[in-house]
Design a protein around this motif. Structure first.
Motif, short mmCIF file in Angstrom:
data_model
loop_
_atom_site.label_atom_id
_atom_site.label_comp_id
_atom_site.label_asym_id
_atom_site.label_seq_id
_atom_site.Cartn_x
_atom_site.Cartn_y
_atom_site.Cartn_z
N ASN A 66 32.35 64.01 45.59
CA ASN A 66 31.57 65.12 46.15
C ASN A 66 30.30 65.46 45.38
O ASN A 66 29.81 66.58 45.44
CB ASN A 66 32.42 66.40 46.26
N SER A 172 36.32 80.55 43.19
CA SER A 172 34.88 80.39 43.43
C SER A 172 34.02 81.00 42.33
O SER A 172 32.86 80.62 42.18
CB SER A 172 34.51 81.03 44.78
N THR A 176 33.25 75.25 42.31
CA THR A 176 32.74 75.06 43.66
C THR A 176 33.86 74.58 44.56
O THR A 176 34.57 73.63 44.23
CB THR A 176 31.60 74.02 43.67
N SER A 178 34.92 73.35 48.53
CA SER A 178 34.53 72.95 49.88
C SER A 178 35.76 72.33 50.54
O SER A 178 36.84 72.32 49.97
CB SER A 178 33.36 71.95 49.85
N SER A 179 35.58 71.82 51.76
CA SER A 179 36.70 71.22 52.48
C SER A 179 36.25 69.92 53.13
O SER A 179 35.11 69.79 53.57
CB SER A 179 37.21 72.17 53.56
N SER A 180 37.18 68.97 53.16
CA SER A 180 36.92 67.70 53.85
C SER A 180 37.78 67.59 55.09
O SER A 180 37.95 66.51 55.65
CB SER A 180 37.18 66.52 52.92
N SER A 193 27.65 69.37 44.06
CA SER A 193 27.72 69.22 45.52
C SER A 193 27.05 67.91 45.89
O SER A 193 26.29 67.33 45.11
CB SER A 193 27.01 70.38 46.23
N LEU A 219 32.58 70.01 56.12
CA LEU A 219 31.98 71.09 55.34
C LEU A 219 31.45 70.63 53.98
O LEU A 219 30.46 71.17 53.50
CB LEU A 219 33.01 72.21 55.14
N ASN A 220 32.11 69.64 53.38
CA ASN A 220 31.61 69.16 52.09
C ASN A 220 30.34 68.33 52.22
O ASN A 220 29.76 67.92 51.22
CB ASN A 220 32.70 68.37 51.35
N SER A 223 25.89 70.61 52.31
CA SER A 223 24.82 70.75 51.32
C SER A 223 23.81 69.62 51.40
O SER A 223 22.60 69.84 51.26
CB SER A 223 25.41 70.84 49.90
#
Length: 273
Positions: A66, A172, A176, A178-180, A193, A219-220, A223
């Motif tokens: 990521n 958080s 960091t 996020s979700s995959s 990110s 979502l990952n 960015s």
């Protein structure tokens, strides 16, 4: 003119069988032959994405974990590495385990777990990597002082639930998240990110932001989709990713990456999405 093209792997470059289609291969080969810098940005381990990167003969370092690691697949030179420090990892693991998550740690490009469970076997079904079952991960980290490239928190595979908002907020503050997809969480060091890694890579080649194309499905990937001059969502991406993107291509089972190359790099006539 676009000079740098970066794609996510799972759900983007790879189809539902975790394969790169012939059409995607041909399009990528063509775009590389025209001098475009091409690589992969993935949440996967470096060792897990390596076979795909070699299959495509990519011409730039891979972004893995990521964005925590930028590493050359040929020379193995590391250009960037930002792991989670021991204390932060222990803090996150404790909270996540209390919420019922299974934890994967990544140390020196090997997978570390407490024990082999159905969730580990599911993960290994599409990641041919070395796994180490070491018992209690908190105690293991206290003993070894190891840092980890990423924490992958696996939810219930059949019935995923959302993480508790308070726990999410607590983690958080230090890391960091996020979700995959599938309710699984991708946790990295603060500031890590795919977008920041893509910016680092573009700067390495003195490529301007508006000359960068990035494509992803989850979502990952947001960015890097937002960083790129042309940010593209896969057709199989959730709506929030499509809303943030400049363009939505076909799905990963419809050669969506090749469609992007044909439309924006090779100027071939394509069917509008």
């Amino acid at each position: 003119m676009y000079k740098l093209f970066v794609t996510d792997a799972d759900g983007s470059l790879l189809n539902s069988n975790s394969e790169i289609s012939d059409k995607n291969k041909e399009a990528i080969k063509e775009v590389i032959s025209r001098g475009v810098i091409f690589t992969i940005a993935t949440g996967r381990m470096f060792s897990s994405i390596l076979p795909y990167a070699h299959e495509l003969n990519i011409n730039a370092p891979v972004i893995s974990y990521n964005g925590a690691l930028i590493k050359d697949i040929y020379t193995k030179k590391v250009y960037y590495y930002s792991p989670i420090q021991t204390e932060d990892a222990i803090f996150a693991i404790r909270l996540l385990k209390e919420s019922g998550y299974h934890i994967n740690l990544y140390i020196d490009d090997e997978l570390y777990v407490e024990e082999i469970t159905d969730r580990v076997e599911w993960y290994l079904s599409f990641n041919n990597v070395t796994v180490n079952a070491v018992g209690n991960l908190e105690e293991f980290l206290k003993k070894t002082g190891s840092v980890t490239a990423k924490i992958y928190a696996l939810n219930d595979i059949k019935n995923p639930i959302s993480i508790d908002a308070e726990i999410y907020d607590e983690i958080s503050k230090r890391l960091t998240i996020s979700s995959s997809g599938g309710g699984h969480l991708e946790i990295n060091a603060k500031g890590v990110s795919k977008g920041n890694a893509l910016k680092t890579l573009a700067n390495m080649y003195s490529i301007k932001r508006e000359q960068v194309v990035a494509i992803g499905d989850n979502l990952n990937d947001l960015s890097m989709i937002e960083y790129a001059g042309l940010g593209i969502a896969m057709g199989n991406a959730p709506d929030i990713v499509k809303i943030k993107a400049d363009y939505t291509t076909l799905s990963n089972d419809e050669d969506g990456v090749a469609h992007v190359i044909d439309k924006f790099f090779l100027n071939k006539k394509t069917v509008a999405v």
